[in-house]
Design an enzyme around this catalytic site. Sequence first.
Site, PDB file in Angstrom:
ATOM      1  N   ASP A 245      -2.851 -19.856  10.150  1.00  0.00           N
ATOM      2  CA  ASP A 245      -3.916 -18.860  10.201  1.00  0.00           C
ATOM      3  C   ASP A 245      -3.612 -17.990  11.414  1.00  0.00           C
ATOM      4  O   ASP A 245      -3.641 -18.481  12.550  1.00  0.00           O
ATOM      5  CB  ASP A 245      -5.269 -19.581  10.364  1.00  0.00           C
ATOM      6  CG  ASP A 245      -6.434 -18.619  10.543  1.00  0.00           C
ATOM      7  OD1 ASP A 245      -6.204 -17.401  10.686  1.00  0.00           O
ATOM      8  OD2 ASP A 245      -7.586 -19.106  10.555  1.00  0.00           O
ATOM      9  N   VAL A 246      -3.340 -16.714  11.198  1.00  0.00           N
ATOM     10  CA  VAL A 246      -2.888 -15.865  12.309  1.00  0.00           C
ATOM     11  C   VAL A 246      -3.983 -15.624  13.353  1.00  0.00           C
ATOM     12  O   VAL A 246      -3.690 -15.138  14.442  1.00  0.00           O
ATOM     13  CB  VAL A 246      -2.326 -14.505  11.820  1.00  0.00           C
ATOM     14  CG1 VAL A 246      -1.079 -14.701  10.976  1.00  0.00           C
ATOM     15  CG2 VAL A 246      -3.382 -13.696  11.076  1.00  0.00           C
TER      16      VAL A 246
ATOM     17  N   ASN B  91       1.933  -8.993   9.315  1.00  0.00           N
ATOM     18  CA  ASN B  91       1.471  -8.274   8.128  1.00  0.00           C
ATOM     19  C   ASN B  91       0.177  -8.835   7.529  1.00  0.00           C
ATOM     20  O   ASN B  91      -0.532  -8.118   6.811  1.00  0.00           O
ATOM     21  CB  ASN B  91       2.609  -8.305   7.082  1.00  0.00           C
ATOM     22  CG  ASN B  91       2.143  -7.912   5.717  1.00  0.00           C
ATOM     23  OD1 ASN B  91       1.908  -6.728   5.451  1.00  0.00           O
ATOM     24  ND2 ASN B  91       1.980  -8.894   4.837  1.00  0.00           N
TER      25      ASN B  91
ATOM     26  N   GLY C  40       1.446  -9.895  -2.095  1.00  0.00           N
ATOM     27  CA  GLY C  40       1.526  -8.463  -1.782  1.00  0.00           C
ATOM     28  C   GLY C  40       2.754  -8.036  -0.987  1.00  0.00           C
ATOM     29  O   GLY C  40       3.890  -8.407  -1.314  1.00  0.00           O
TER      30      GLY C  40
ATOM     31  N   ASP D  18       1.759 -18.085   5.706  1.00  0.00           N
ATOM     32  CA  ASP D  18       0.505 -17.676   5.068  1.00  0.00           C
ATOM     33  C   ASP D  18      -0.558 -18.744   5.330  1.00  0.00           C
ATOM     34  O   ASP D  18      -0.232 -19.912   5.540  1.00  0.00           O
ATOM     35  CB  ASP D  18       0.680 -17.484   3.553  1.00  0.00           C
ATOM     36  CG  ASP D  18      -0.312 -16.467   2.973  1.00  0.00           C
ATOM     37  OD1 ASP D  18       0.086 -15.311   2.702  1.00  0.00           O
ATOM     38  OD2 ASP D  18      -1.504 -16.828   2.811  1.00  0.00           O
TER      39      ASP D  18
ATOM     40  N   TYR E 178     -12.799  -3.143   8.839  1.00  0.00           N
ATOM     41  CA  TYR E 178     -11.384  -3.025   8.463  1.00  0.00           C
ATOM     42  C   TYR E 178     -10.756  -1.815   9.150  1.00  0.00           C
ATOM     43  O   TYR E 178      -9.687  -1.909   9.748  1.00  0.00           O
ATOM     44  CB  TYR E 178     -11.273  -2.897   6.942  1.00  0.00           C
ATOM     45  CG  TYR E 178      -9.850  -2.831   6.439  1.00  0.00           C
ATOM     46  CD1 TYR E 178      -9.105  -3.991   6.259  1.00  0.00           C
ATOM     47  CD2 TYR E 178      -9.236  -1.611   6.155  1.00  0.00           C
ATOM     48  CE1 TYR E 178      -7.793  -3.946   5.806  1.00  0.00           C
ATOM     49  CE2 TYR E 178      -7.935  -1.552   5.698  1.00  0.00           C
ATOM     50  CZ  TYR E 178      -7.220  -2.724   5.516  1.00  0.00           C
ATOM     51  OH  TYR E 178      -5.912  -2.659   5.068  1.00  0.00           O
TER      52      TYR E 178
ATOM     53  N   THR F 200      -2.309  -3.904  -4.770  1.00  0.00           N
ATOM     54  CA  THR F 200      -2.182  -5.336  -4.487  1.00  0.00           C
ATOM     55  C   THR F 200      -3.563  -5.969  -4.609  1.00  0.00           C
ATOM     56  O   THR F 200      -4.575  -5.273  -4.678  1.00  0.00           O
ATOM     57  CB  THR F 200      -1.631  -5.598  -3.069  1.00  0.00           C
ATOM     58  OG1 THR F 200      -2.588  -5.121  -2.126  1.00  0.00           O
ATOM     59  CG2 THR F 200      -0.303  -4.900  -2.828  1.00  0.00           C
TER      60      THR F 200
HETATM   61  P1  NAD Z   1      -2.608  -9.330  -0.096  1.00  0.00           P
HETATM   62  O1  NAD Z   1      -4.020  -9.786  -0.108  1.00  0.00           O
HETATM   63  O2  NAD Z   1      -1.874  -9.167  -1.376  1.00  0.00           O
HETATM   64  O3  NAD Z   1      -1.748 -10.271   0.872  1.00  0.00           O
HETATM   65  C1  NAD Z   1      -2.223 -10.651   2.128  1.00  0.00           C
HETATM   66  C2  NAD Z   1      -1.763 -12.066   2.439  1.00  0.00           C
HETATM   67  O4  NAD Z   1      -2.270 -12.425   3.742  1.00  0.00           O
HETATM   68  C3  NAD Z   1      -2.323 -13.106   1.452  1.00  0.00           C
HETATM   69  O5  NAD Z   1      -1.269 -13.900   0.946  1.00  0.00           O
HETATM   70  C4  NAD Z   1      -3.301 -13.912   2.287  1.00  0.00           C
HETATM   71  O6  NAD Z   1      -3.396 -15.273   1.908  1.00  0.00           O
HETATM   72  C5  NAD Z   1      -2.720 -13.763   3.684  1.00  0.00           C
HETATM   73  N1  NAD Z   1      -3.697 -14.010   4.746  1.00  0.00           N
HETATM   74  C6  NAD Z   1      -5.011 -13.633   4.761  1.00  0.00           C
HETATM   75  N2  NAD Z   1      -5.604 -14.079   5.874  1.00  0.00           N
HETATM   76  C7  NAD Z   1      -4.649 -14.753   6.591  1.00  0.00           C
HETATM   77  C8  NAD Z   1      -4.664 -15.438   7.824  1.00  0.00           C
HETATM   78  N3  NAD Z   1      -5.778 -15.545   8.557  1.00  0.00           N
HETATM   79  N4  NAD Z   1      -3.511 -15.991   8.261  1.00  0.00           N
HETATM   80  C9  NAD Z   1      -2.385 -15.914   7.526  1.00  0.00           C
HETATM   81  N5  NAD Z   1      -2.326 -15.290   6.333  1.00  0.00           N
HETATM   82  C10 NAD Z   1      -3.445 -14.714   5.876  1.00  0.00           C
HETATM   83  O7  NAD Z   1      -2.630  -7.961   0.713  1.00  0.00           O
HETATM   84  P2  NAD Z   1      -1.566  -6.789   0.943  1.00  0.00           P
HETATM   85  O8  NAD Z   1      -2.051  -5.594   0.247  1.00  0.00           O
HETATM   86  O9  NAD Z   1      -0.170  -7.260   0.736  1.00  0.00           O
HETATM   87  O10 NAD Z   1      -1.847  -6.557   2.496  1.00  0.00           O
HETATM   88  C11 NAD Z   1      -0.910  -6.828   3.500  1.00  0.00           C
HETATM   89  C12 NAD Z   1      -1.266  -5.991   4.706  1.00  0.00           C
HETATM   90  O11 NAD Z   1      -1.266  -4.610   4.326  1.00  0.00           O
HETATM   91  C13 NAD Z   1      -2.661  -6.268   5.277  1.00  0.00           C
HETATM   92  O12 NAD Z   1      -2.608  -6.235   6.687  1.00  0.00           O
HETATM   93  C14 NAD Z   1      -3.476  -5.107   4.743  1.00  0.00           C
HETATM   94  O13 NAD Z   1      -4.590  -4.831   5.558  1.00  0.00           O
HETATM   95  C15 NAD Z   1      -2.452  -4.000   4.775  1.00  0.00           C
HETATM   96  N6  NAD Z   1      -2.755  -2.846   3.942  1.00  0.00           N
HETATM   97  C16 NAD Z   1      -3.003  -2.989   2.615  1.00  0.00           C
HETATM   98  C17 NAD Z   1      -3.331  -1.870   1.867  1.00  0.00           C
HETATM   99  C18 NAD Z   1      -3.645  -1.969   0.410  1.00  0.00           C
HETATM  100  O14 NAD Z   1      -4.101  -0.978  -0.169  1.00  0.00           O
HETATM  101  N7  NAD Z   1      -3.429  -3.098  -0.229  1.00  0.00           N
HETATM  102  C19 NAD Z   1      -3.367  -0.607   2.464  1.00  0.00           C
HETATM  103  C20 NAD Z   1      -3.097  -0.486   3.797  1.00  0.00           C
HETATM  104  C21 NAD Z   1      -2.790  -1.618   4.531  1.00  0.00           C
END
Ligand code: NAD
Length: 255
Positions: A60-61, A87, A16, A36, A155, A190
């Site tokens: 793991d964050v 992120n 993402g 990641d 969330y 995503t």
């Molecule tokens: P995604 O699921 O495509 O990517 C998220 C990544 O974070 C994944 O590769 C996952 O393996 C990794 N991850 C999960 N838990 C983890 C942990 N404990 N430690 C390290 N890595 C970890 O999601 P995205 O859409 O790219 O989301 C990225 C950020 O954007 C997130 O914080 C999400 O909440 C935020 N966000 C997303 C959206 C949306 O609509 N997709 C909207 C607003 C905000």
Amino acid sequence: MRLDDKVALITGAGGGIGRESALLFAAEGAAVVAVDINEASAAATAASIADGRAIHVRADVSSAGDCEAMVAAAEREFGKLNILFNNAGIMDSRDDDAVSTEESVWDLTMGINAKGVFLGCKYGIPALRRAGGGSIINTASFVSKLGAATPQVAYTASKGAVLSFTRELAVIHARENIRVNALCPGPLRTELLMKFLDTEEKKQRRLVHVPMGRFGEAREMAEAALYLASDESSYVTGTEFMVDGGITAAYVTPQ
Ligand code: NAD
């Protein structure tokens, strides 16, 4: 290039927004630490960046030890850290309203989405200080500003925490040349959201609220993060950078 001589650590870089940001930041001259929890996906991101300008770290964050180690890896490999992009995040499919959501889902979500940002900053800020300052970008969400139509209370609360945490850090560190901003994406196409909105009906229900009438793309978030990461945003700190297809303009009343 816009990030020449910068070192950027990006969490959630296996997919993402994080992955697109890693590729874009590297194309703009940065050395990248792709972090990641999924090691294979972080490695794939790093492998897409040429010439030893990226490493991957499995972390793991929500783990303090992992966050300390990822920052140490950045300094060890590239000598410094200039950009910290907290992120990584999850949206659990069991997240619902207050009555139905399990306590364990609340704790898991807060542990990654809110505490994970705190821990990134806890260990990242000393490194930014050693580099003479830098830019922190924390990924919040449009839901930190308004209630989502599909219940997801853990969330939403976690992203509210990210926003207020970001604001306070911006004030605390402003005179140390450390800028701290929140990126607030709208609904994106995503894996995270598409897994949550798992029927066409749920997707359409969300899209009804987006003035642009489409989901955003991870690349569009990466472009916004690039601005916050670069020196072009040198007077920008404590902001809630809405990149949301107009959704908050339609629903959030000015205070
Ligand atoms: P995604 O699921 O495509 O990517 C998220 C990544 O974070 C994944 O590769 C996952 O393996 C990794 N991850 C999960 N838990 C983890 C942990 N404990 N430690 C390290 N890595 C970890 O999601 P995205 O859409 O790219 O989301 C990225 C950020 O954007 C997130 O914080 C999400 O909440 C935020 N966000 C997303 C959206 C949306 O609509 N997709 C909207 C607003 C905000």
